[in-house]
Design a protein around this motif. Structure first.
Motif, short mmCIF file in Angstrom:
data_model
loop_
_atom_site.label_atom_id
_atom_site.label_comp_id
_atom_site.label_asym_id
_atom_site.label_seq_id
_atom_site.Cartn_x
_atom_site.Cartn_y
_atom_site.Cartn_z
N LYS A 171 50.34 33.55 44.43
CA LYS A 171 50.14 34.62 43.36
C LYS A 171 50.30 35.91 44.10
CE LYS A 171 46.62 32.57 41.66
NZ LYS A 171 45.17 32.25 40.83
N VAL A 172 50.61 36.90 43.08
CA VAL A 172 50.44 38.35 43.38
C VAL A 172 49.19 38.89 42.92
CG1 VAL A 172 51.66 40.60 43.36
CG2 VAL A 172 53.10 38.28 43.57
N LEU A 173 48.44 39.53 43.69
CA LEU A 173 47.35 40.51 43.32
C LEU A 173 47.53 41.67 43.48
CD1 LEU A 173 44.47 40.30 42.18
CD2 LEU A 173 43.57 40.22 44.68
N ASP B 203 50.17 39.00 38.88
CA ASP B 203 49.58 38.09 38.26
C ASP B 203 48.42 38.57 37.82
OD1 ASP B 203 51.26 35.50 38.38
OD2 ASP B 203 51.18 35.98 40.63
N ALA B 204 47.69 39.40 38.64
CA ALA B 204 46.51 40.15 38.12
C ALA B 204 46.08 41.43 39.02
CB ALA B 204 45.32 39.11 38.43
N ILE B 205 45.35 42.08 38.79
CA ILE B 205 45.01 43.39 39.14
C ILE B 205 43.71 43.71 39.25
CG2 ILE B 205 45.26 44.92 37.20
CD1 ILE B 205 46.91 46.82 38.97
N LEU C 224 45.69 47.11 32.70
CA LEU C 224 44.98 45.97 32.31
C LEU C 224 45.58 45.63 30.95
CD1 LEU C 224 41.33 46.97 33.12
CD2 LEU C 224 42.66 45.15 34.28
N GLN C 225 46.26 46.23 30.19
CA GLN C 225 46.99 46.10 28.99
C GLN C 225 48.10 44.94 29.50
OE1 GLN C 225 48.14 49.49 26.94
NE2 GLN C 225 46.58 49.11 25.48
N GLU C 226 48.73 45.09 30.35
CA GLU C 226 49.89 44.54 31.02
C GLU C 226 49.65 43.11 31.71
OE1 GLU C 226 52.98 45.63 30.31
OE2 GLU C 226 52.20 47.38 29.50
N VAL C 227 48.39 43.17 32.42
CA VAL C 227 48.21 41.84 33.27
C VAL C 227 46.46 41.64 33.25
CG1 VAL C 227 50.24 41.94 34.65
CG2 VAL C 227 48.15 43.10 35.42
N PRO C 228 46.07 40.59 33.29
CA PRO C 228 44.72 40.42 33.53
C PRO C 228 44.14 40.80 34.73
CG PRO C 228 45.90 38.06 33.64
CD PRO C 228 46.95 39.13 33.47
N GLY C 229 42.87 41.53 34.63
CA GLY C 229 42.51 42.28 35.74
C GLY C 229 41.01 42.82 35.68
N LYS D 81 39.69 35.17 47.65
CA LYS D 81 39.38 34.20 46.58
C LYS D 81 40.21 34.01 45.65
CE LYS D 81 34.44 33.49 46.43
NZ LYS D 81 33.46 33.13 46.01
N PHE D 82 41.12 34.86 45.14
CA PHE D 82 42.14 34.91 44.24
C PHE D 82 43.36 34.13 44.74
CE2 PHE D 82 45.69 36.60 41.58
CZ PHE D 82 45.54 36.04 40.35
#
Length: 401
Positions: free
Chosen positions: A82-84, A169-171, A350-355, A398-399
């Motif tokens: 994934k991409v963080l 994928d998350a930020i 945070l509107q675009e990806v979970p984070g 962890k992510f």
């Protein structure tokens, strides 16, 4: 006699790994360099140049000139995954610094009075460590963002594709926070920070002599009724369980004691956590319209929706909280669920990806490092820098496990 505690001992207590402890001196140097050369929104040229130079020295692929002065760095792990995203804001404030420190601002009337200099240093420290320890699966995308304070650099960066190629994928992001003691992480699922909306109102009346008010339409009276009525937007139209605030911060009219002014100018802010309260702007407009009509005045209203609420994804917030509990030994004994009516354009990410956006306590009143944000004497305990790097690195590990 009072015993002193070394910086190494403090970092060890908070389970900061030796490699990151070894970065502390460099982190402080970077932060102080940024602090001495603060730059306003979309003018962070020296800051961006320094970041790009360090990334080049570290052999980290990066793109410059994103949304004018933004930078995006990519660090690939040992395998696919994934991409963080990690976000750090870079801009300063139009404030004259009053701190008497060797690294005080060299730019007159501009100051890092909110901790963004520390945010950039922490993100650079995380980039350095991760580039040298790529034992994770996936990719880390580090976003150095301009113009958080206003008018906002997150949205332009998103529009230029910062969350694409590769898709994030998350930020995560952090804010050094002088409302919490050093060694404390504050995080919560859901709304962490409020929406920020601004209004500018011009009430047009009819001027005249103060002794002949019947020949006038008094904009001060009209404006006063508007200010009073706006207090009911929250107290009588918002569910008491929801938090919101409407503030009129400016009211200007008139220049003589015996003259009814021709117009009045008001401005203020509307803030809330619940996205459904976006309708407050429409309600405010109706209040203004109704009062002006009843007095025969006209008006011009400019309502600006600046930043939406900063809303954390529950799963990513839980991840950050777990890491904080494992890493930072807070003097409060717990990881508090913080919330503030302040706003952040991290909200657009945070509107675009979970984070998750979280606070990292940086106040140390024993060293006179507890002034509030945006104060001309704002400063923070730089021990927090190593803690911030450790938090980011553990989130990556962890992510992207």
């Amino acid at each position: 006699m009072v015993a002193t505690v070394s910086l190494d001992a403090i970092l060890h207590k908070h389970r900061i790994r030796p490699e990151i402890q070894a970065l502390q001196t460099e982190l402080v140097q970077w932060r102080r360099n940024f602090h001495q050369k603060p730059e306003l929104a979309f003018k962070e040229n020296l800051t961006a140049e320094f970041i790009a130079q360090k990334l080049t020295e570290l052999g980290i692929d990066h793109q410059t000139g994103v949304a004018q002065t933004g930078i995006v760095a990519l660090i690939e792990g040992k395998g696919k995954g994934k991409v963080l995203g990690i976000r750090a804001d870079m801009d300063a404030l139009p404030i004259q610094e009053e701190n008497e420190v060797e690294y005080r601002s060299q730019h007159d009337g501009i100051m890092h009075a909110c901790g963004h200099d520390g945010h950039v240093a922490i993100a650079l420290g995380a980039a350095k460590y991760l580039s040298e320890h790529r034992d994770f699966n996936g990719t880390v995308k580090i976003i150095f963002q301009p113009a958080e304070e206003s008018p906002g650099g997150a949205k332009p960066m998103i529009e230029e594709g910062v969350l694409k190629n590769p898709d994030v994928d998350a930020i995560i992001g952090l804010h050094l926070w002088n409302n919490l003691p050093l060694g404390t992480v504050g995080v919560r699922p859901g709304a962490l920070m409020a929406a920020a909306e601004t209004f500018y109102l011009r009430v047009q009346g009819k001027g005249g002599h103060g002794a002949l008010p019947h020949q006038t339409i008094d904009p001060i009276v009209v404006g006063s009724h508007i200010v009073t009525a706006l207090q009911t937007l929250v107290s009588r139209t918002v569910n008491p369980i929801d938090a919101a605030v409407v503030t009129v911060g400016e009211f200007k009219s008139g220049r003589a004691h015996n003259v009814v002014a021709d117009f009045a100018e008001l401005s203020g802010t509307v803030r809330y956590f619940n996205p459904e309260l976006r309708e407050l702007g429409d309600r405010l407009s109706k209040v203004v319209n109704g009062i002006c009509q009843s007095y025969g005045a006209t008006y011009e209203l400019d309502y600006i929706r600046m930043y939406p609420p900063t809303i954390n994804d529950p799963a990513i917030a839980a991840l950050v909280k777990t890491i904080a509990e494992e890493t930072i030994e807070t003097p409060l004994g717990v990881v508090p669920e913080c919330q503030t009516m302040g706003s952040e354009d991290m909200a657009f990410f945070l509107q675009e990806v979970p984070g998750c956006y979280f606070f990292l306590g940086s106040a140390n009143p024993h060293q006179d490092l507890a002034y509030p944000h945006h104060h001309p004497r704002f400063n923070f305990d730089e021990t927090a820098l190593g803690m911030g790097v450790e938090m980011f690195v553990r989130c990556v590990e962890k992510f992207l496990a």
